[in-house]
Design an enzyme around this catalytic site. Structure first.
Site, PDB file in Angstrom:
ATOM      1  N   MET A   1      22.864  -5.282 111.963  1.00  0.00           N
ATOM      2  CA  MET A   1      21.445  -5.490 112.169  1.00  0.00           C
ATOM      3  C   MET A   1      21.101  -6.983 112.220  1.00  0.00           C
ATOM      4  SD  MET A   1      20.262  -2.549 109.471  1.00  0.00           S
ATOM      5  CE  MET A   1      18.502  -2.913 109.604  1.00  0.00           C
TER       6      MET A   1
ATOM      7  N   ASP B   1      23.320  -0.361 111.395  1.00  0.00           N
ATOM      8  CA  ASP B   1      24.472   0.163 110.660  1.00  0.00           C
ATOM      9  C   ASP B   1      24.095   0.674 109.281  1.00  0.00           C
ATOM     10  OD1 ASP B   1      23.989  -2.375 109.628  1.00  0.00           O
ATOM     11  OD2 ASP B   1      26.038  -3.099 109.892  1.00  0.00           O
TER      12      ASP B   1
END
Length: 480
Positions: free
Chosen positions: A79, A236
């Site tokens: 991210m 994730d």
């Protein structure tokens, strides 16, 4: 069959699962992080795509029948990365990663300009997040930002290469700090403040919504069915939550990967106003997630392994476990190699070893790193509880969860038992594959999850870590 692809920081992982959530095939390819200056962390977007190509080439070669049966693909990714693309969708510079700490001044400026910043996005501006990094680029590299036609997150750059579509899911995008998190759309005022036009941002979809179709030439290359759909996916951390079954309010997990993530699902939007915590949308419909993050967890272990010239971290951890050291025999380590997010929100913090003697062994250094990460996660646990998070059962996942010793240390430091998940390595890829299944009408989770092992709190180990944690906190000033 369903394919999940996770673009991580240290590598790309892909997993094919069947209708019962059983792993049918897996592959991986490594990635490296560039640190050209202190506090900087970058990767070339082209390297993400090349790693995806290598991973899917391996799956096509080793498991052609599984690839031919894939019904949908889901994407997960690290991210907060900022990828700038030109008019031809070529990267203009390396991506600024989640653990890049250069934008501290820009965080303060955003907070001054928007008194309701936290209420809009879910947390205070912090250096690793896209909004302040884009403002940094506007100030320090205006030529690159002027040439940029798209701004994408890591997995969304891969989606563009895979399908030709510029799209992102609302879960991952809620962590850009450029989105109205509760409303689920880009915030025009925040975009303008960071020098970005709405036209530069990808269209937003839900995590289990089909966002594109695999390009015909790539489907043929990887033996995928023609017209294979690609779901929105998620960051994730969100996909790891789905991978371990944290899909109801109160479900929680700790991910021991490059970073250490403490994730709690919540049915309420509770903006995080202090202690370096953040609240985003979950990849599960109608849920949010509160997160506390230790920036250098597995990264700290890899660092000390590099210092010791250990060829294999798994073997090194096994040696440490066999040594049966106790916390009183190891030094104190504060794991702030790249600053820290929770609970200090300070990109300038540095790591320290203290309590070193002539008798300190290399294995004691390694265990000290594992203990330091466990105690930093305990700081995050307390911050979450103080913020009002309702923490129920906590799972443990990630590459570090393969170490029984590290799992025991984390359980002892937090003072709560943990459920050790069987899918430690493929958690985000598994979550992405589950979202792919949901995108074509299947259930989000098919497996019962009964394989998990309980890691209990060992009273003697907890008492030792409580005593050591007092030293850990006392030495915080050495890190500043």
């Amino acid at each position: 069959m369903y394919l999940g692809i996770d673009i991580g920081t240290s590598g790309v992982k892909a997993a094919v699962i069947d209708e019962q959530d059983r792993s049918v095939a897996e592959a991986a390819a490594p990635l490296a992080v560039s640190r050209p200056r202190p506090q900087w962390a970058e990767q070339r977007p082209q390297d993400w795509w090349r790693a995806v190509e290598l991973t899917l080439d391996a799956l096509a070669a080793d498991s052609p029948a599984a690839m031919a049966a894939v019904k949908a693909i889901g994407l997960s990714g690290q991210m907060l990365g900022v990828t700038l693309l030109d008019r031809a969708d070529r990267p203009l510079r390396p991506a600024l990663l989640w653990n890049d700490g250069r934008a501290g001044a820009e965080c303060r400026e955003l907070e001054r300009r928007f008194h309701d910043f936290t209420e809009r996005v879910g947390c205070r501006p912090m250096p690793g997040f896209p909004a302040p990094k884009l403002l940094w680029l506007a100030r320090h590299e205006p030529a690159a930002l002027d040439r940029a036609c798209r701004v994408l997150l890591a997995k969304d750059y891969v989606r563009l290469c895979l399908t030709g579509e510029a799209a992102s899911d609302r879960a991952d995008s809620s962590a850009t700090l450029l989105m109205d998190t509760a409303g689920g759309d880009w915030d025009d005022a925040l975009l303008a403040a960071c020098g970005i036009a709405r036209t530069m941002m990808p269209r937003l979809v839900d995590s289990a919504e089909i966002a594109g179709i695999v390009r015909a030439e790539l489907a043929a290359r990887w033996r995928l069915p023609a017209g294979t759909p690609v779901a929105g996916g998620g960051g994730d951390n969100m996909c790891a939550g789905i991978g371990v079954g944290a899909v109801r309010s109160g479900d929680a997990y700790i991910g021991l990967g490059t970073s250490g993530v403490y994730f709690v699902a919540n049915d309420r939007f509770i903006p995080s106003r202090f202690a370096g915590m953040h609240t985003h949308r979950h990849a599960v419909a109608a849920l949010y997630c509160q997160q506390a993050v230790v920036l250098s967890a597995g990264a700290s272990l890899a660092w000390v392994g590099g210092l010791l010239r250990a060829p294999d971290l798994s073997s090194l951890m096994a040696e440490v476990e066999a040594a049966e050291l106790i916390p009183a025999e190891t030094p104190v380590f504060t794991p702030y190699l790249g600053g820290e997010r929770t609970p200090h929100d300070d990109p300038t913090l540095t790591a320290t070893f203290s309590g070193l003697t002539h008798e300190t062994s290399p294995l004691a250094l390694v265990q000290a790193v594992m203990e330091g990460v466990a105690m930093a996660l305990a700081d995050g646990h307390e911050a979450l509880i103080e913020s009002g998070a309702r923490v129920g059962e906590v799972r443990l996942t990630g590459g570090g969860a393969r170490s029984t010793l590290w799992a025991r240390l984390v359980a002892a430091a937090l003072g709560i038992p943990l459920r050790l998940q069987p899918h430690a390595q493929t958690g985000p890829a598994l979550g992405a594959a589950r979202l792919a299944r949901q995108s074509v009408g299947g259930p989000l989770i098919a497996a019962s999850g009964s394989e998990a092992i309980i890691v209990p709190v060992e009273p003697s180990l907890r008492e030792q870590l409580l005593q050591k944690r007092a030293l850990f906190r006392r030495h915080l000033h050495l890190s500043r």
